[in-house]
Design an enzyme around this catalytic site. Structure first.
Site, PDB file in Angstrom:
ATOM      1  CB  SER A  49      -0.810   0.507   1.520  1.00  0.00           C
ATOM      2  OG  SER A  49      -1.485   1.236   1.400  1.00  0.00           O
TER       3      SER A  49
ATOM      4  CD  GLU B 158      -7.334   3.528  -0.155  1.00  0.00           C
ATOM      5  OE1 GLU B 158      -8.265   3.757  -0.868  1.00  0.00           O
ATOM      6  OE2 GLU B 158      -6.762   2.519   0.483  1.00  0.00           O
TER       7      GLU B 158
ATOM      8  CE  LYS C 111      -3.193  -2.709  -0.100  1.00  0.00           C
ATOM      9  NZ  LYS C 111      -3.742  -2.820  -1.353  1.00  0.00           N
TER      10      LYS C 111
ATOM     11  CG  HIS D 191      -5.028  -0.539   3.855  1.00  0.00           C
ATOM     12  ND1 HIS D 191      -5.069  -0.559   2.779  1.00  0.00           N
ATOM     13  CD2 HIS D 191      -3.818   0.004   4.333  1.00  0.00           C
ATOM     14  CE1 HIS D 191      -4.459   1.268   2.608  1.00  0.00           C
ATOM     15  NE2 HIS D 191      -3.884   1.175   3.625  1.00  0.00           N
ATOM     16  CG  ASN D 192      -7.075  -1.591  -0.126  1.00  0.00           C
ATOM     17  OD1 ASN D 192      -6.266  -0.972  -0.004  1.00  0.00           O
ATOM     18  ND2 ASN D 192      -6.946  -2.112  -1.814  1.00  0.00           N
TER      19      ASN D 192
END
Length: 498
Positions: free
Chosen positions: A140, A202, A195, A198-199
């Site tokens: 990222s 986001e 991940k 995380h996205n």
């Protein structure tokens, strides 16, 4: 697949690692590794891109090129380390299939793309049978992060870690006293799962910021320079983050004609799928990650631009603000309310994200270091912020923490934000401003803090029409059925959960 006996010494074996895929992210990662003293072999399916890269961006570096996969493998030190930075899905499988016959036991294939975590788990199992090691690593930070320090989230075969740790932690972003935003995450698809979450976070952060922007723009009719100044000020508070910083820059940016660019951009948001994957996983594992789900649906609603143009005639409150009517003290209170609402909602988003990580760890038997994950996200990545340091502290203080909201720091923060949070949402409702993420965050919070929810009525309804049974508070774990009408039987449906 080759065996060690088949391999002859090769004086060309000079590269520490190879990278396949010379789009911008791949090129920048190669240059980052070169900056840190590693010799990288670059390869691309279109070989002309390799030559162009060596003659342009990589000119004067120690980067070497390969004209074929065989050529690339021959130039690698053992154990061979190969990063794939290609489109997720079939392209990854295709390259793996081509590489397997060229490699030998103990060689390492690393998928640095945005692959779905279930694909990574499948590839781990498949390559283990061939005695090859596989790593699925979240990367990222975008182009700049790849070039100067990304957040890296590797998972898969842990035997790989000693062979890639130095490279990964050298090129990763650094925070604090130099701690790298990279550590081993866990087995199988753990790296790509982290991940993915995380996205998803986001998505939530971006939507929350958009809702704050919408309130400023349409309730108080603030101009873009004013709003930019607000976000600049907020970036000096506990909201300090990359996304708040770039929002200020976007708001004040002017086009070549001297006018602000943002109002000219069509309000239809795109998405690549990782937010949707997070919401699907939340449903699959029964975890109420409501804020990320609403952020995904907000993008879906934005894509209905043509329908929304037709629907603007539907009745509802209309913004009628006038700058002449605005009192400075009222405006200051409004902005402070929005700031606290944004902060409280952000806490909920992260609390939900870590709930999903904890549930996945339970499902798959992963051992995840939640404080370490927060550290990985503190620098290099899109959601980097000072706020993540508080999350690391919470899990460092109590590694068994069930929910971030139960940590004393976050409990106090929620108490401080209460009145502003509720006032902001009420204000938005009164003015007809959609606040899907602010609202769902508060609904989750109120639901989470209620010892008794009306789900007892749902259970009664389910038993009434479908004999699905229920438990009594006085005897949990024991399922019973009631003949509610006197006409039904006493046979109950089997109990199950989905």
């Amino acid at each position: 697949m080759r065996t060690p006996d088949d391999e002859r010494p090769n004086i060309m074996a000079e590269a520490d690692i190879a990278l396949i895929g010379l789009a911008v992210m791949g090129q920048n990662l190669i240059l980052n590794m070169n900056d840190h003293g590693f010799v990288v072999c670059a390869y691309n399916r279109t070989v002309s891109k390799v030559k162009d890269f060596l003659q342009k961006e990589a000119k004067g570096t120690k980067v070497i090129g390969a004209e074929s996969l065989e050529d690339m493998v021959s130039k690698l030190k053992k154990p061979r380390r190969i990063i794939l930075l290609v489109k997720a899905g079939q392209a990854v499988d295709d390259f793996i299939d081509k590489l397997v016959p060229l490699l030998e036991a103990g060689d390492i294939i690393i998928d640095g793309g945005n692959s779905e975590y279930k694909d990574t788990t499948r590839r781990c199992k498949s390559l283990q049978e061939k005695k090859l090691l596989f790593v699925g690593s979240g990367v990222s930070g975008g182009e700049e992060g790849a070039r100067y320090g990304p957040s890296l989230m590797p998972g898969g075969h842990k035997e790989s870690w000693p062979h890639i740790k130095d490279i990964f932690q050298s090129i990763a972003a650094k925070v604090g006293t130099g701690e790298p935003c990279c550590d081993w995450v866990g087995d199988e698809g753990a790296g790509h799962f982290v991940k993915m979450v995380h996205n998803g976070i986001e998505y939530g952060d971006m939507q929350l910021i958009c809702e704050a922007y919408h309130l400023m723009k349409d309730v108080w009719c603030m101009d873009h320079d004013e709003m930019a100044k607000v976000f600049e000020d907020w970036n000096k508070t506990e909201l300090e983050s990359f996304l708040i910083e770039i929002t200020a820059n976007i708001l004040k940016y002017r086009d070549s004609d001297g006018n602000h660019l943002l109002p000219k951009i069509r309000d239809s948001a795109g998405q690549k799928g990782t937010g949707k994957w997070t919401a699907i996983s939340a449903l699959e594992y029964g975890t109420p990650v409501t804020l990320i789900g609403e952020a995904v649906f907000a993008r879906c609603l934005s894509s209905l631009k043509d329908e929304r143009v037709k629907a603007k005639s539907l009745p509802g409150p209309q913004s009628k603000c006038s700058k002449a009517d605005i009192k400075s003290e009222d405006k200051a209170q409004f902005l402070e309310d929005v700031r606290k609402a944004l902060y409280a909602s952000k806490i909920i988003s992260y609390a939900q994200g870590f709930m999903l990580l904890q549930q996945a760890a339970s499902e798959f038997g992963w051992t995840l270091n939640y404080g370490g994950i927060a550290l990985m996200w503190r620098g290099g990545c899109i959601i980097r912020s000072v706020f993540l340091g508080r999350i690391k502290d919470a899990f460092d203080n109590n590694p068994e923490l069930q929910n971030l909201l139960l940590d004393s720091f976050f409990t106090a923060a929620m108490k401080d934000c209460q009145e502003s949070w509720r006032r902001t949402i009420s204000n938005g409702v009164q003015h007809g401003i959609p606040l899907p993420c602010f609202s769902t965050a508060l609904s989750f919070y109120d639901g989470y803090r209620h010892e008794m929810l009306p789900a007892n009525l749902i259970q009664a309804q389910r038993d009434y029409f479908g004999a699905h049974t229920y438990e009594l508070l006085s005897n949990p774990g024991h399922f019973i059925h009631t003949n509610w009408t006197g006409h039904g039987g006493n046979v109950s449906s089997s109990s199950y959960n989905v």
